[in-house]
Design a protein around this motif. Structure first.
Motif, mmCIF file in Angstrom:
data_model
loop_
_atom_site.group_PDB
_atom_site.id
_atom_site.type_symbol
_atom_site.label_atom_id
_atom_site.label_comp_id
_atom_site.label_asym_id
_atom_site.label_seq_id
_atom_site.Cartn_x
_atom_site.Cartn_y
_atom_site.Cartn_z
ATOM 1 N N ASP A 24 0.768 -1.307 0.123
ATOM 2 C CA ASP A 24 0.023 0.253 -0.022
ATOM 3 C C ASP A 24 0.724 1.247 0.017
ATOM 4 O O ASP A 24 0.325 2.304 -0.548
ATOM 5 N N TYR A 25 1.989 1.176 0.607
ATOM 6 C CA TYR A 25 2.994 2.263 0.680
ATOM 7 C C TYR A 25 4.208 1.803 1.255
ATOM 8 O O TYR A 25 4.379 0.606 1.769
ATOM 9 N N ILE A 26 5.172 2.697 1.185
ATOM 10 C CA ILE A 26 6.621 2.468 1.622
ATOM 11 C C ILE A 26 6.950 3.473 2.913
ATOM 12 O O ILE A 26 6.670 4.513 2.846
ATOM 13 N N GLU A 27 7.598 3.084 3.775
ATOM 14 C CA GLU A 27 7.792 3.764 5.221
ATOM 15 C C GLU A 27 9.463 3.676 5.262
ATOM 16 O O GLU A 27 10.055 2.622 4.671
ATOM 17 N N ALA A 28 9.953 4.776 5.718
ATOM 18 C CA ALA A 28 11.317 4.808 6.169
ATOM 19 C C ALA A 28 11.555 5.340 7.646
ATOM 20 O O ALA A 28 10.826 6.116 8.039
ATOM 21 N N ARG A 29 12.704 5.010 8.209
ATOM 22 C CA ARG A 29 13.119 5.682 9.481
ATOM 23 C C ARG A 29 14.693 5.984 9.457
ATOM 24 O O ARG A 29 15.251 5.135 8.760
ATOM 25 N N LEU A 30 14.850 6.737 10.312
ATOM 26 C CA LEU A 30 16.390 6.560 10.616
ATOM 27 C C LEU A 30 16.786 6.301 12.117
ATOM 28 O O LEU A 30 15.973 6.792 13.190
ATOM 29 N N VAL A 31 17.689 5.294 12.257
ATOM 30 C CA VAL A 31 17.880 4.657 13.485
ATOM 31 C C VAL A 31 19.044 5.152 14.125
ATOM 32 O O VAL A 31 20.298 5.212 13.426
ATOM 33 N N ASN A 32 19.315 5.723 15.489
ATOM 34 C CA ASN A 32 20.451 5.961 15.931
ATOM 35 C C ASN A 32 21.719 4.854 15.995
ATOM 36 O O ASN A 32 21.355 3.678 16.088
ATOM 37 N N ARG A 33 22.811 5.254 15.802
ATOM 38 C CA ARG A 33 23.900 4.132 15.653
ATOM 39 C C ARG A 33 24.753 4.364 17.208
ATOM 40 O O ARG A 33 24.816 5.477 17.786
ATOM 41 N N PRO A 34 25.110 3.301 17.799
ATOM 42 C CA PRO A 34 25.451 3.339 19.324
ATOM 43 C C PRO A 34 26.787 4.270 19.212
ATOM 44 O O PRO A 34 27.736 4.194 18.470
ATOM 45 N N GLY A 35 26.762 5.310 20.032
ATOM 46 C CA GLY A 35 27.807 5.999 20.178
ATOM 47 C C GLY A 35 28.200 7.218 19.282
ATOM 48 O O GLY A 35 28.984 7.687 19.255
ATOM 49 N N GLU A 36 27.220 7.211 18.298
ATOM 50 C CA GLU A 36 27.272 8.182 17.331
ATOM 51 C C GLU A 36 26.310 9.565 17.319
ATOM 52 O O GLU A 36 24.906 8.903 18.025
ATOM 53 N N PRO A 37 26.655 10.712 17.027
ATOM 54 C CA PRO A 37 25.490 11.594 17.081
ATOM 55 C C PRO A 37 24.287 11.774 16.230
ATOM 56 O O PRO A 37 24.379 10.727 15.197
ATOM 57 N N GLY A 38 23.298 12.234 16.667
ATOM 58 C CA GLY A 38 22.182 12.218 15.859
ATOM 59 C C GLY A 38 20.782 11.998 16.518
ATOM 60 O O GLY A 38 20.753 11.188 17.605
ATOM 61 N N LYS A 39 19.680 12.629 16.157
ATOM 62 C CA LYS A 39 18.220 12.412 16.686
ATOM 63 C C LYS A 39 17.560 11.421 15.855
ATOM 64 O O LYS A 39 17.575 11.853 14.456
#
Length: 540
Positions: A24-39
């Motif tokens: 029906d549709y495509i989803e995506a997400r960004l997952v934090n990497r251990p010890g690396e910066p980012g929200k």
């Protein structure tokens, strides 16, 4: 990958792909990497209107590095497996321009300590790199697959070594807490006049800079078109000046301005930022060049003050011009200070070139090829291996071979699996191999005659580089290089430590250095197999 962030620290990550099941549709997400910066960014719908199995969308995020996950949704449930793309970064991207002190000099260097410091490695495939140096053709540039800027890594499209930029990368990661990506158009022995003339098709003659393929400016053009258009770019870091003593201050200003204008014209981005180093120290400062650099910074729109490399005196230079180990460290610190300077605030005021949305991919391929590689065997044969994880309507693979990466001939056909959803490994041994670099690609053919070509791979014959040792070294008169079996020496070129051509000899394994002054030189050994090896020799 590293995408350039905007003035607010945000970038758009473009996502395209293919899907072979009904969703029906495509989803995506960004997952934090251990010890690396980012929200992290949670699951977000990016496309609900797939055509022919092709999807396209994007996510926005602030600086950091993540794992990107993509999945298909059917009736509000995940269908099939999600796909993970590791190390997707949002940070700072720079293109380096300069001469040998921006590329490499005869001094010990170090690789980046942080995995967040990245480049496109020119040395990942040295045979293709040699093809690029000879042609300037972007088809021979390394693909846009950033890796850590290690000690043995180059910086595409031109530089062979990390030089001090690996140290700058570490400093920026520590200060800004985002990943950093470098490209390099730096060319040892060049000056801004060579870049200007090549940019505007004004012929010039040089012992080792090939105007005919628009070196050295073609490196800027290729980096902008092939790399920066896809990742974005904060600024071009310029470190010319030392080699521009053939002109006046006004001449240097003119050359630099015209190159800046050409990059903005070709990138179609008139706000493209340049950071201009104050750099002309060679056993002292040439004041009119320094004044010209100051004028560029003060008068040209979106030109910013780069590192004051004139602060590095002879204690940081092993020959009065090129950086030694302490000079590299200081150069990295000076560039860090310029980029993070709160007065000029380049990170807020240098409006970056942002990544462009990519073209849509072709519909799903009948064969999913996850590996294609080649290996030279001790018996003189070449082994080619490829791996598929799915095949649809696959009749056969045709193996194509070339000695120039342009003209390919079919040498064999390997039967495919038709329809398959399991991992399949194919191996072919080429027994008819010369002592030169050989190029291969696959042509996958469906039962209905539709064809799909793979990327090109290259295989170098096995050569024991350690045997290419100049002797005696140090020497007073004759320096010899031994041949290896039927691998013959094609050409010997001798340079001084500033990159100036001293002599060139063809079809010989020795050079006479008796008339040279005492000191260090670089001898470049080219073989019939396409190998290019550089060694340092000493005349005493």
């Amino acid at each position: 990958m590293v995408y350039q962030r905007n003035e607010d620290g945000i970038a758009t990550i473009f996502i395209t792909g293919t899907c072979t099941t009904q969703v029906d549709y495509i989803e995506a997400r960004l997952v934090n990497r251990p010890g690396e910066p980012g929200k992290a960014v949670n699951w977000t719908q990016i496309d609900d209107n797939l055509e022919n199995g092709v999807f396209s969308g994007s996510l926005k995020a602030k600086g950091g590095r993540f794992d990107l996950e993509v999945r298909g949704i059917k009736k509000r449930e995940q269908t099939g497996s999600k796909v993970t793309v590791e190390k997707v970064g949002i940070g700072e991207v720079f293109l380096i321009v300069g001469h040998s002190n921006a590329a490499v000099a005869n001094s010990t260097m170090i690789g980046a300590a942080s995995d967040l410091v990245n480049s496109i490695n020119t040395r990942a495939d040295t045979s293709l790199y040699q093809q690029y140096l000879q042609t300037g053709n972007p088809d021979f540039m390394p693909p846009l697959k950033p890796t850590n800027l290690c000690l043995e890594c180059g910086i595409a499209p031109m530089a062979e070594y990390p030089w001090f930029w690996s140290q700058l990368g570490d400093l920026l990661v520590d200060t800004l807490h985002v990943p950093v990506l470098f490209y390099s158009a730096a060319f040892g022995g060049s000056n801004m006049g060579h870049f200007y003339k090549a940019a505007y098709n004004i012929p010039f003659v040089h012992t080792f800079i090939n105007y005919d393929i628009r070196m050295p400016y073609v490196n800027i053009r290729n980096a902008m078109n092939e790399y920066a258009s896809k990742t974005g770019l904060r600024a071009i870091l310029s470190a010319h000046g030392i080699n521009d003593i053939d002109t006046t201050g006004a001449g240097f200003y003119f050359r630099s301005l015209k190159v800046i204008e050409k990059t903005r014209e070709e990138s179609e981005y008139m706000q493209l930022a340049w950071m201009i180093a104050t750099s002309c120290y060679n056993n002292g400062i040439v004041q009119e060049i320094t004044d010209a650099q100051d004028s560029l910074i003060n008068r040209v729109t979106n030109a910013f003050r780069g590192a004051d490399l004139n602060q590095i005196d002879n204690s940081g230079r092993y020959d009065g011009a090129h950086f030694n180990e302490s000079g590299q460290k200081l150069a990295a610190e000076l560039w860090r200070d310029a980029i993070t300077n709160r007065k000029t605030d380049v990170l807020k005021n240098a409006h970056p070139l942002m990544a462009k949305a990519p073209s849509l991919p072709d519909p799903p391929l009948p064969v999913t090829l996850i590996e294609f590689e080649g290996t030279a065997l001790p018996n003189g044969h070449n082994r080619i291996k490829w791996v598929t994880v799915s095949e649809t309507n696959n009749d056969y693979f045709e193996i194509l071979k070339s000695d120039d990466a342009k003209n390919f001939l079919s040498i064999s056909k390997i039967k495919g699996n038709g329809d398959s959803n399991i991992k399949s490994i194919y191996i072919f041994n080429d027994e008819s191999v010369s002592n030169k670099i050989t190029y291969y690609r696959l042509n996958q053919v469906d039962f209905n005659g539709t064809t799909t070509e793979s990327r090109i791979i290259s295989i170098k014959p096995i050569i024991r580089k350690a045997d290419h040792i100049p002797f005696p070294n140090p020497a007073q008169n004759i320096v010899k290089i031994s041949n290896i079996g039927d691998i013959n020496i094609k050409e010997l070129i001798l340079y001084d430590m500033k990159g100036k051509l001293i002599l060139k000899k063809e079809k010989t394994n020795q050079v006479d250095i008796s008339n040279l002054t005492n000191g260090n030189y670089i001898i470049q050994i080219s073989t019939d197999s396409g190998e290019c090896i550089k060694r340092k020799i000493t005349k005493m």
